[in-house]
Write a protein that holds these residues in place. Structure first.
Motif, short mmCIF file in Angstrom:
data_model
loop_
_atom_site.label_atom_id
_atom_site.label_comp_id
_atom_site.label_asym_id
_atom_site.label_seq_id
_atom_site.Cartn_x
_atom_site.Cartn_y
_atom_site.Cartn_z
N GLY A 175 6.08 2.11 -2.53
CA GLY A 175 4.81 2.75 -2.24
C GLY A 175 4.27 3.45 -3.48
N THR A 176 3.61 4.60 -3.24
CA THR A 176 2.91 5.25 -4.35
C THR A 176 3.67 6.46 -4.90
OG1 THR A 176 1.64 6.70 -2.91
CG2 THR A 176 0.68 4.55 -3.39
N THR A 177 3.28 6.84 -6.13
CA THR A 177 3.90 7.95 -6.85
C THR A 177 2.78 8.86 -7.36
OG1 THR A 177 5.66 6.47 -7.61
CG2 THR A 177 5.37 8.55 -8.84
N ILE B 215 3.23 8.01 0.26
CA ILE B 215 3.53 8.66 -1.03
C ILE B 215 5.03 8.94 -1.01
CG2 ILE B 215 3.03 10.62 -2.56
CD1 ILE B 215 0.34 10.92 -1.07
N ALA C 206 -3.32 9.05 -4.88
CA ALA C 206 -2.32 7.99 -4.76
C ALA C 206 -2.97 6.64 -4.48
CB ALA C 206 -1.34 8.32 -3.64
N SER C 207 -4.20 6.65 -3.98
CA SER C 207 -4.74 5.39 -3.46
C SER C 207 -5.95 4.84 -4.18
CB SER C 207 -5.12 5.58 -1.98
OG SER C 207 -6.24 6.46 -1.86
N LYS D 261 -5.14 1.92 -6.87
CA LYS D 261 -4.43 0.82 -6.20
C LYS D 261 -5.29 0.23 -5.08
CE LYS D 261 -0.12 3.26 -7.18
NZ LYS D 261 -0.74 4.53 -7.64
N GLY E 165 3.17 0.06 -4.81
CA GLY E 165 1.99 0.82 -4.45
C GLY E 165 0.84 -0.08 -4.03
N ASN F 43 0.38 4.96 -12.09
CA ASN F 43 0.17 3.52 -11.92
C ASN F 43 0.91 2.75 -12.99
OD1 ASN F 43 -2.05 3.18 -9.76
ND2 ASN F 43 -2.76 4.88 -11.04
#
Ligand code: NDP
Length: 322
Positions: free
Chosen positions: A316-318, A293, A118-119, A122, A150, A41
């Protein structure tokens, strides 16, 4: 011994080094979690750079998913083998970690570990931004900066689910296209000509709320698109903090409201945390929100993950994979 990413002095991504550390057995009220996926994040970069303060040395990271290996004295709600995810102050960039049991959230079968890691941070951010900071209803108009990030891709989908009209901003045409596929009604490439005239044109007028995590680069322009008595939500500073300003600007721009919220204040009690997570995982489980992801790095390559995030190279996410 377990692999840990450690910061001995704050600075750029290279201050994160991989080390082997000893781990004590879980103490009373704690649970030992073997991580399967660790969320990355933007807040992790603030701790690493020294913008947010913590005690040195430390391991960055505020969330991870995994499997319980052992429980400390007095823990009755969890047992070895349980799948969990958690949100808990710096320390997640490690293979195995002892975590207070009251920070853990049991994982439903519908949410894979990687999606959870990942979520959670966020998604809970979007939950409080759209459901508490301002209670978004059908017909509200929202401007959301960094729409392809994200938090941004979750926000577009959640706002659409609530029936709001949401316009995003993003830094390239590819990011615009991506955000358009995640709930946004329109997305503006603010790297080209700013965003104020285009946002007003596409919205057909001013907005009820602006959600701004970019900070220095989008302030005070964001105030120019708000309705009288509209709400400016400053929830991050990816481009740097907003410099000190004269509060009279809120009067001059139309009796505006402004707030600078934190996820942790909105989820301070266990009841609030579990209720918010339930809402998020229900929407993910029903396919209303998908979690893209787009970047996976080995835990030992955490510095590369931060470089990518801070150079605007991610969408998006990492996650980090131990
Ligand atoms: P993102 O994936 O959104 O990454 C940050 C994005 O910010 C970049 O991709 C980039 O998108 C945009 N950006 C604009 N200017 C810059 C700049 N100068 N340098 C780097 N990035 C820039 O990150 P997250 O989803 O992890 O977090 C989003 C924001 O939300 C962060 O600011 C974070 O601090 C904040 N946050 C706040 C919380 C709270 O409770 N207050 C909780 C969680 C997150 P583009 O190229 O499209 O401009």
């Amino acid at each position: 011994m377990v692999l840990a990413i450690r910061v001995h002095q704050t600075g750029g991504p290279d201050v994160m080094v991989a080390e082997d550390i000893d781990l004590t057995p879980p103490q009373a009220g704690e649970v030992r979690v073997r991580h399967t996926a660790i969320g990355v994040n933007y807040i992790d970069t603030y701790f690493r750079s020294g913008l947010y303060k913590t005690t040195l040395p430390f391991s960055p990271g505020n969330e991870a998913a995994g499997i319980i290996e052992a429980v400390g004295e007095g823990v009755s709600d969890f047992k070895p083998g349980d799948r969990v995810v958690y949100l808990h102050g710096p320390g997640a960039y490690v293979e195995v970690r002892n975590v207070p049991a009251d920070k853990l959230i049991p994982l439903p079968d519908t949410v894979p570990d990687e999606v959870a890691a990942a979520s959670l941070l966020k998604g809970l951010t979007v939950q409080y931004l759209l459901r508490s900071t301002f209670e978004v209803k059908s017909g509200h108009s929202l401007l959301f900066h960094a729409a392809a990030g994200g938090v941004g891709l979750i926000a577009g989908q959640w706002a659409r689910h609530l029936g709001a009209h949401i316009i995003g901003t993003a830094g390239s045409q590819a990011k615009v296209d991506l955000a358009m596929a995640h709930g946004y009604d329109h997305v503006i490439n603010y790297a080209e000509n700013g965003f104020v005239p285009k946002a007003l044109e596409l919205n057909g007028g001013r907005f009820d709320v602006v959600y701004d995590s970019v900070g220095a680069d989008t302030f005070p322009a964001s105030l120019d698109v708000l309705k009288p008595r509209g709400l400016f939500v400053s929830f991050g500073q990816s481009s740097g903090p907003i410099p000190p300003f004269d509060i009279g600007i809120l009067n001059a721009k139309g009796s505006l409201y402004m707030t600078r919220p934190s996820l942790f204040a909105y989820n301070a009690t266990r009841e609030d945390l579990l209720a918010s997570a339930r809402e998020l995982f229900d929407l993910i489980g029903r396919g209303i929100i998908t979690i893209p992801i787009h970047q996976r790095f080995a835990l030992k390559d955490a510095a590369k993950a931060h470089q990518a995030l801070e150079s605007r190279a991610t969408t998006g996410t990492t996650i980090l994979v131990p």
